[in-house]
Design a protein around this motif. Structure first.
Motif, short mmCIF file in Angstrom:
data_model
loop_
_atom_site.label_atom_id
_atom_site.label_comp_id
_atom_site.label_asym_id
_atom_site.label_seq_id
_atom_site.Cartn_x
_atom_site.Cartn_y
_atom_site.Cartn_z
N LEU B 54 -2.66 30.05 -40.32
CA LEU B 54 -2.83 30.66 -41.38
C LEU B 54 -2.02 32.21 -40.93
CD1 LEU B 54 -6.05 31.80 -42.75
CD2 LEU B 54 -4.14 30.85 -43.84
N LEU B 55 -1.81 32.62 -39.52
CA LEU B 55 -1.30 33.97 -39.13
C LEU B 55 0.68 33.34 -38.72
CD1 LEU B 55 -3.55 35.29 -35.74
CD2 LEU B 55 -3.13 36.29 -38.56
N ALA B 56 0.35 32.11 -38.26
CA ALA B 56 1.60 31.53 -38.90
C ALA B 56 2.39 31.69 -40.08
CB ALA B 56 2.08 30.37 -37.75
N ALA B 57 1.60 31.27 -40.82
CA ALA B 57 1.90 31.58 -42.54
C ALA B 57 2.65 32.66 -43.58
CB ALA B 57 0.98 30.58 -43.41
N ALA B 58 1.73 33.13 -42.68
CA ALA B 58 2.05 34.57 -43.11
C ALA B 58 3.12 35.65 -42.16
CB ALA B 58 0.52 35.50 -42.64
N ALA B 59 3.30 35.25 -40.98
CA ALA B 59 4.27 35.74 -40.55
C ALA B 59 5.93 34.45 -40.98
CB ALA B 59 4.35 34.85 -39.63
N VAL B 60 5.52 33.61 -41.53
CA VAL B 60 7.08 32.67 -41.61
C VAL B 60 7.41 33.84 -43.98
CG1 VAL B 60 8.01 31.42 -43.16
CG2 VAL B 60 7.00 30.95 -40.90
N MET B 61 5.94 33.75 -44.20
CA MET B 61 5.94 34.28 -45.57
C MET B 61 6.45 35.95 -46.22
SD MET B 61 3.34 32.30 -47.82
CE MET B 61 3.82 32.70 -49.40
N LEU B 62 5.48 37.13 -44.27
CA LEU B 62 6.05 38.72 -45.12
C LEU B 62 7.64 38.95 -44.23
CD1 LEU B 62 2.24 39.17 -44.55
CD2 LEU B 62 3.38 38.57 -46.58
N VAL B 63 7.24 38.19 -42.95
CA VAL B 63 8.85 38.60 -41.97
C VAL B 63 9.83 37.97 -42.56
CG1 VAL B 63 9.42 39.72 -39.71
CG2 VAL B 63 6.83 38.96 -39.64
N ARG B 64 11.26 39.45 -43.00
CA ARG B 64 12.49 38.72 -43.58
C ARG B 64 13.38 38.49 -42.59
NH1 ARG B 64 12.51 37.64 -49.13
NH2 ARG B 64 10.38 38.63 -50.12
N GLN B 65 13.16 39.84 -41.42
CA GLN B 65 14.11 39.90 -40.04
C GLN B 65 13.81 39.04 -39.11
OE1 GLN B 65 14.15 43.17 -38.74
NE2 GLN B 65 16.11 42.83 -37.32
N ARG B 66 14.65 37.72 -38.92
CA ARG B 66 14.72 36.78 -37.76
C ARG B 66 14.11 37.07 -36.38
NH1 ARG B 66 16.44 31.77 -38.73
NH2 ARG B 66 16.64 30.47 -36.71
N SER B 67 15.09 37.61 -36.35
CA SER B 67 14.39 37.85 -34.83
C SER B 67 12.76 38.70 -34.48
CB SER B 67 15.46 39.13 -34.27
OG SER B 67 14.91 40.53 -34.99
N LEU B 68 12.33 39.12 -35.88
CA LEU B 68 11.37 40.01 -36.05
C LEU B 68 10.33 38.84 -36.26
CD1 LEU B 68 10.17 43.47 -37.56
CD2 LEU B 68 10.05 42.78 -35.14
N LEU B 69 9.98 37.88 -36.86
CA LEU B 69 9.98 36.26 -37.10
C LEU B 69 9.11 35.74 -35.94
CD1 LEU B 69 8.46 35.16 -39.17
CD2 LEU B 69 11.09 33.68 -39.32
N ALA B 70 10.80 35.60 -34.95
CA ALA B 70 11.03 35.29 -33.98
C ALA B 70 9.97 36.04 -32.65
CB ALA B 70 12.05 34.68 -33.32
N THR B 71 9.42 36.88 -33.13
CA THR B 71 8.38 37.78 -32.17
C THR B 71 6.88 37.17 -33.26
OG1 THR B 71 10.70 39.38 -32.07
CG2 THR B 71 7.58 39.61 -31.16
N ALA B 72 7.10 37.43 -33.71
CA ALA B 72 5.89 37.15 -35.00
C ALA B 72 5.61 35.40 -34.58
CB ALA B 72 5.49 37.22 -36.20
N HIS B 73 6.33 34.83 -34.29
CA HIS B 73 5.49 33.25 -34.11
C HIS B 73 5.35 33.42 -32.31
CE1 HIS B 73 5.04 30.85 -37.32
NE2 HIS B 73 6.16 31.30 -38.28
N SER B 74 5.99 33.77 -31.49
CA SER B 74 5.93 33.82 -30.60
C SER B 74 4.77 33.73 -29.98
CB SER B 74 7.54 34.02 -29.37
OG SER B 74 8.16 33.46 -29.63
N THR B 75 4.63 34.86 -30.36
CA THR B 75 2.89 35.68 -30.11
C THR B 75 1.24 35.08 -30.80
OG1 THR B 75 4.35 38.09 -30.53
CG2 THR B 75 2.13 38.04 -30.49
#
Lengths: 196, 245
Positions: B54-75
């Protein structure tokens, strides 16, 4: 006169011989006992696909029994989960996995009891306690059958019991492969303990 | 059933491309079916996978900026790995640490994917997921294996749809693979840590998505698939016998 004297001598010899051997029918003395792991086993039996009953055991356990027919009796047994043995290594590995016992996460199976019921002879007949398995603790009642009690050849005092119960693995969150592998697990403990 | 869900998701994605990013959600009903309703909180590693998905899907759907998304997913991946490992952290060893580190590294490297049509990486990830499923099922845990195979079926159906819809020029962002790789890696680590999957096949399965995701040449899927087959072979030869089920 010869015959009654001979009979008396034979009776005394028999009594003397019996007193040197384990007194199998005698109730156990009060006290604390340490489970003898070399002469104790925990077996379990579970249905496989409706065709057969698979039997397994745990090879490593320890524990203490404190018997007080007129007081607070206690039982505390620890079983090493990873010692599960069903006579087939691959199945044992699978039983240790998260599918069943999850032995890394739950390395100990524990039974503790503060309630032991005795019959009028002073023998324990029922042990009610809590079994902690797979991270869950549930009440369990073991029916107990005394096997023997008495002095052993090394100067110690031993007691032996057979204890039985049936649990449902689903009560402990072990739900994987329900249907294929039975939910009811028959547990059979052969316990020998030495007075300490 | 999961294939039908995947096709339905594809249909939705054609109308609204962002929907494809949440494809991992198709896996959740299957997860509950296989694992049972997860307890929360729980000490059992598999009971945390739904939250990671759920968190990974939410990150992909909500975070637009690629670097932020990378950080969110790595977290999310790091938190997932620590949550899985924490109850048995006292068993820590070099192999244990390396497995966690390698999983984190692979999860982070997904962001070096070319930001274009992602059919090849999808296929490689689907093959890798199926490989994790088979190796887990044959090597230690049928539960982990089933969860991975369910994930592979979802991804596989989507892969087929993606291949057959080339002409429609669907342009799914490659980021939507990130939740799949996250769950893949968590499943692999669960298999290694709790079901004692042999280290050799685990290493091959860790390398496999890297090859599939990072190499741009057309045979990357072949190489990735070969690594998965190598892991299976290693396991079967190493175990010395067929399964007992």
């Amino acid at each position: 006169m010869q015959a009654p004297i001979k009979t008396a001598v034979h009776s005394m010899t028999l009594i003397a011989a019996l007193s040197a051997a384990p007194v199998f029918a005698a109730p156990p003395a009060q006290g604390t006992y340490k489970i003898d792991p070399q002469h104790t086993s925990v077996h379990f039996q579970v249905n496989h696909l409706g065709f057969s009953e698979v039997v397994g055991r745990f090879n490593s356990l320890s524990g203490k029994i404190n018997l007080k027919p007129d007081g607070d009796s206690k039982v505390d047994v620890e079983i090493q989960t990873a010692s599960v043995d069903t006579n087939y290594d691959k199945r044992d590995d699978h039983l240790r996995s998260p599918d069943f016992f999850n032995a890394k996460l739950y390395p100990i199976i524990r039974f503790t009891s503060n309630k032991v019921s005795f019959n009028k002879n002073g023998d324990p007949v029922e042990v009610t306690g809590e079994l902690t398995l797979h991270g869950k603790t549930k009440p369990v009642t073991l029916s107990v059958q005394p096997v023997g009690a008495g002095d052993d050849p090394w100067g110690g005092y031993r007691v032996g019991y057979v204890a039985k119960t049936v649990i449902k693995r689903s009560d402990y969150g072990m739900n994987f492969m329900q249907g294929g592998i039975g939910d009811d697990i028959a547990i059979n403990l052969n316990i020998e303990a030495i007075k300490i | 059933m999961p294939a039908l869900f995947s096709f339905a998701m594809l249909w939705l994605a054609r109308r609204k491309p962002g929907t494809g990013k949440a494809l991992i959600l198709v896996w959740l009903p299957l997860y509950v079916w296989i694992n049972g309703v997860p307890e929360f909180p729980s000490r059992d590693a598999t009971n945390w996978l739904w939250l990671a998905a759920l968190l990974a899907a939410a990150a992909v759907m909500l975070v637009r900026q690629r670097s932020l998304l990378a950080t969110a997913h790595s977290t999310v991946l790091l938190a997932g790995l620590l949550t899985i490992a924490w109850p048995v952290i006292h068993l820590i060893s070099v192999a244990f640490t390396l497995t966690l580190g390698a999983a984190l590294l692979v999860g982070g490297l997904i962001y070096y994917l070319p930001n274009e049509r992602a059919t090849l990486p999808i296929t490689a990830t689907a093959v890798n997921t199926a490989g994790i499923g088979l190796v887990s099922a044959l090597g230690g845990s049928l539960l982990v294996g089933q969860l991975a195979i369910a994930l592979a079926v979802v991804l596989g159906a989507f892969t087929l749809a993606e291949i057959f819809s080339r002409k429609t020029r669907l342009n799914f962002p490659s980021e939507f693979l990130a939740p799949f790789v996250t769950i893949d890696l968590l499943l692999l680590v669960i298999g290694r840590v709790y079901a004692d999957l042999p280290i050799g096949p685990v290493v091959l399965l860790l390398i496999s998505p890297l090859v599939g995701l990072l190499l741009r040449w057309r045979y990357s899927v072949v190489v990735s698939t070969s690594l998965v087959l190598g892991a299976l072979l290693w396991l079967l030869v190493g175990s010395g016998s067929s399964n007992y089920y």
